[in-house]
Every structure is written in C-alpha cells, then in structure tokens.
Design a protein around this motif. Structure first.
Motif, mmCIF file in Angstrom:
data_model
loop_
_atom_site.group_PDB
_atom_site.id
_atom_site.type_symbol
_atom_site.label_atom_id
_atom_site.label_comp_id
_atom_site.label_asym_id
_atom_site.label_seq_id
_atom_site.Cartn_x
_atom_site.Cartn_y
_atom_site.Cartn_z
ATOM 1 N N LEU A 398 0.866 -1.184 0.000
ATOM 2 C CA LEU A 398 0.000 0.000 0.000
ATOM 3 C C LEU A 398 0.899 1.229 0.000
ATOM 4 O O LEU A 398 1.521 1.558 1.009
ATOM 5 C CB LEU A 398 -0.905 -0.020 1.230
ATOM 6 N N VAL A 399 1.001 1.902 -1.156
ATOM 7 C CA VAL A 399 1.939 3.012 -1.320
ATOM 8 C C VAL A 399 1.256 4.303 -0.875
ATOM 9 O O VAL A 399 0.400 4.844 -1.578
ATOM 10 C CB VAL A 399 2.434 3.112 -2.778
ATOM 11 N N ALA A 400 1.636 4.772 0.308
ATOM 12 C CA ALA A 400 0.995 5.946 0.909
ATOM 13 C C ALA A 400 1.474 7.230 0.217
ATOM 14 O O ALA A 400 2.582 7.274 -0.319
ATOM 15 C CB ALA A 400 1.317 5.992 2.393
ATOM 16 N N PRO A 401 0.594 8.273 0.221
ATOM 17 C CA PRO A 401 -0.741 8.305 0.845
ATOM 18 C C PRO A 401 -1.756 7.561 -0.013
ATOM 19 O O PRO A 401 -1.824 7.767 -1.222
ATOM 20 C CB PRO A 401 -1.051 9.796 0.919
ATOM 21 N N VAL A 402 -2.529 6.710 0.634
ATOM 22 C CA VAL A 402 -3.514 5.914 -0.085
ATOM 23 C C VAL A 402 -4.635 5.535 0.869
ATOM 24 O O VAL A 402 -4.426 5.465 2.083
ATOM 25 C CB VAL A 402 -2.845 4.660 -0.704
ATOM 26 N N LYS A 403 -5.814 5.263 0.277
ATOM 27 C CA LYS A 403 -6.984 4.931 1.080
ATOM 28 C C LYS A 403 -7.703 3.755 0.455
ATOM 29 O O LYS A 403 -7.866 3.680 -0.766
ATOM 30 C CB LYS A 403 -7.917 6.139 1.171
#
Length: 445
Positions: A398-403
């Motif tokens: 999960l490559v932040a920023p991500v939701k």
C-alpha cells in the motif's frame, strides 16, 4: 568499578544510582510539600555526572580534591548559609534507601538537632560504633581501630546518612579539622561537635539492611540489582500477580498491575507500565512505557514500546509494537508483525509477517500476510487509511498516501497506489503468462 563511567552513574534497574538517590529525595520533598533544593557534590567525572542526572532545582558543587566526607559537604556550604530547616545528607552510591526510612529520619530530627541512620550488624568489624548514653542519645562514633574492647562488642554502626538542623550544619562545617592520620575532613566529627555544644543527637534505623548498602564494585552492584528485583517481584506477588519464577523478571521503572495477571519468565518491564486485570504475558517479552488493557494475551518474544493495547487483544508471538501504536479491543497482531504509529480498530487482524506504519485502520479489517504500508519516500512519511471491513490480500504493498474504502478488497500481490472505493476490488499486478516451451537450464560440464 574498572570503568570509564563514573561510579554513581552505573545503573540499578536501568537508572543511575545517583539518580535514584535524587528521585527519592525529591519524592520525600513532594510528600511533605516542601520546596527543598537538592545540592549535588560532584568530583570524578563531574561533567558527565552533571549532564546525566536530572531533577528539579539541582544545585551543583565541584569537589576538586577528595579530602573526605566532611570536605565534600563543605563544598555545598554556600547553598546552606542563611537557610533554616533540615539538611539531609545522602550518598550517590547508596541507591536503595527508601522514602519511608528518610521520612522517619526527618521526623526524628524535628525535636533533635542531629539524627543518624544506623544499623545493627551481626559482624560490625571495620565499622564505626555508635556509643549511646544511658538515656539512649548518641554520645560518639568511635572508629573500629580506636574502639576499646568493650566498644568492640557494640553492634550498632554508622551508615553515614544523617539529618541535621541546617543552621547548625552551616555553623559546624567550617570547624571540621583534618588533623588525623588520613588528613581528611570527617563528617562524623559533627557528632562530637554537637555533643560538646549540648545538642541532642539520636539515631534511627531502616527496616531493611539493604537500604544502606553501598556500591564499590560490579559484584556489589549486581547483588543490589538482585535485591531490588526481588523486592519488586514480591510486591507484585502480594498485589495478586502470578510470577512463574519471581527470580526471572526485571522491573526497570514504575509498574502498576491489576489482579490475576500472569507473567512468565524473562519478562522486562521498563519505564511507566500499566497492566490491567487478567492479562497474560508469556516468556521473553519486553514492555516499555505502555498500557495493556484487561484480558489481553501477549505471546512469547514480543516487544511493546510506547503503545496502548486495548481489552482482550492477542499479540504475538514475535510481534513488535513500536511507539504510537494503539489497538482497540479484540485486535490481533500476529507473529513477525511490526506496527508503528498505527491505530488499529476493534477486531481487526494483522496476523503474519507484515509492517503497518503511519496507518489508520478501521474495525473488522483483515490484513493478509506479507502486507506492507509503504509510508516513507526517503524524505517524508505518509498515511495509509483502511476503513471498516476491508480485506487486504497477502503480499499487498500500500503506497501511501492511499486509502481503501469500506468493505474494499485488494488482490494478493497487488501494489496499490490509488484510492480503492467502497466495496471495490483492486488488483494491481502483472498478468500471469505460462510458457510451455520453456526449458529449465542444466549445469554445463
């Protein structure tokens, strides 16, 4: 000590010996609502000692030459002149004197002028003897080598710790003489001065001999460490905690435990730790500056640091909760999982081989094995948001920023770089291709 570290900075239960003395003195002040300063006389390794010790209103005095205990206290004379009340004289290498004992000493001096802390010993050989008058007041301290055969039978010895009316101490200190074989200024000479001036000198004793034991070697340091740990363990047992082996727990801070807590062997509790009722902590765990709510089970070899674990959680084995982790009730952190600055909601699970950092995770979430929140781009940290009921497939990045929105799902092996909407399935991986004509390489001769 055979060390470059000044003796008084060697630790007992993770805290420098002199720091323990300072903390006890200041807790005594707080209990009595006093505003007394702590005057610290430093010599060997002075700069390192001064930068290492902490406390409110510490006043420092340098003893450039070590010319005896009286000479050491003389260095603090500028801070005593014109003061009233009582001065308590303590030693930086006598770290385990209890606050209750010092409070008794301070109470005793209220209607006396000087009060010594003494101890009865089975074998007082080598120690100064306390000579009392018929009315029980102290008349003299006689060194072993100077004592008569009759005085050698006295078992009460001087520990060096004393409380003195401050005005009298300021008057007597300049009068100390070094007219002796060692050419040193002895604090014990204050007793002779007090008696000569018609002042009342008495003595009181600690409840435990270890309270006045000093440290002059690593052997003595280790012995006091074990005494301290035994005392802490016994207190836990008395308060309703089960210790599988009281000799194999280390407490290096302030621990509050509820009842029916079970702690297995080789557990270390550091800093400020709160453990509520019915918690189970298996072997080889380290818990530092954390709160463990009731009913939680922490399995073997787990580390919890500056975190809050909710009720009935399941942690480990081999889990690591780093600072800023907060688990809601019934959350599960499994084996070889690391969290950092993560809020994990009720009933959510991170079961295997995952890293969750800088994350906000809702309730009922399942994080598959090998999942990573990619929160750091080499310069800045970014947040990952996972809403309620989400299923994260194994080996997801999960490559932040991500939701990931409520009830969303990610396919195993995906690299998620964009928002996943509510109820959506996100798959982000290369298409599988099978090559039937492929030949496995063989070893060439």
């Amino acid at each position: 000590m055979k060390s470059s570290l000044p003796k008084v900075l060697h630790p007992i239960a993770g805290l420098p010996m002199a720091q323990r003395v300072i903390n006890t003195a200041q807790s005594l002040d707080q209990a009595a609502s006093n505003q007394g300063a702590v005057h610290v006389v430093i010599g060997h390794g002075a700069e390192k000692v001064q930068t290492s010790l902490k406390g409110d209103d510490l006043r420092w005095y340098l003893q450039e030459e070590q010319l005896g205990t009286g000479h050491a206290v003389q260095q603090a004379l500028p801070g005593l002149e014109g003061q009233s009340g009582v001065t308590l004289i303590l030693y930086g290498d006598v770290p385990l004197t209890r606050k209750e004992t010092l409070a008794k000493l301070m109470q005793e001096v209220q209607d006396k002028d000087l009060v010594l802390l003494t101890l009865d010993m089975d074998d007082p050989t080598g120690y100064g003897r306390i000579v009392r008058s018929d009315d029980g007041l102290v008349q003299a301290i006689v060194e072993h080598k100077d004592a008569t055969p009759e005085q050698h039978t006295i078992t009460e010895i001087n520990t060096g710790i004393m409380a003195v009316k401050t005005e009298l101490l300021a008057e007597w200190l300049p009068k100390l003489s070094n007219d002796n074989a060692q050419q040193e200024y002895y604090l014990t000479d204050l007793v002779e001065m007090a008696v000569s001036d018609g002042k009342r000198v008495s003595a009181t004793q600690p409840d435990y001999a270890w309270e006045v034991e000093g440290v002059n070697s690593r052997v003595q340091l280790a012995a006091l460490e074990r005494i301290y740990q035994q005392v802490q363990a016994e207190e836990l047992l008395i308060n309703g905690v089960t210790l599988m082996d009281p000799a194999r727990i280390d407490i290096r801070g302030n621990v509050q435990c509820g009842t029916d807590v079970t702690i297995d062997v080789n557990v270390i509790l550091e800093g400020n730790v709160v453990i509520e009722n019915d918690v189970i902590i298996e072997s080889n765990c380290i818990i530092k500056d954390s709160i463990i709510r009731k009913g939680t089970h922490i399995k073997a070899n787990s580390m919890i640091d500056e975190s809050e674990v909710g009720e009935s959680c399941d942690i480990g084995p081999f889990a690591r909760l780093r600072p800023g982790t907060k688990l809601a009730a019934k959350a599960k952190i499994g084996n070889f999982v690391e969290t950092k600055k993560a809020n994990i909601g009720e009933g959510s699970k991170v079961n295997h081989l995952s890293y969750v950092g800088d994350a906000e995770i809702g309730s009922g979430v399942n994080i598959g094995a090998g999942t990573i929140t990619c929160n750091y781009d080499g310069v800045n940290k970014f947040k990952t948001e996972i809403e309620d009921g989400v299923f994260i497939g194994s080996n997801t990045c999960l490559v932040a920023p991500v939701k990931v929105g409520k009830l969303g799902t990610t396919g195993a092996g995906s690299v998620i770089t964009k928002e996943v909407g509510e109820g959506e399935l996100a798959i982000a991986r290369g298409r599988q291709k099978n090559i039937s004509t492929w030949k496995r390489p063989t070893k060439q001769s």
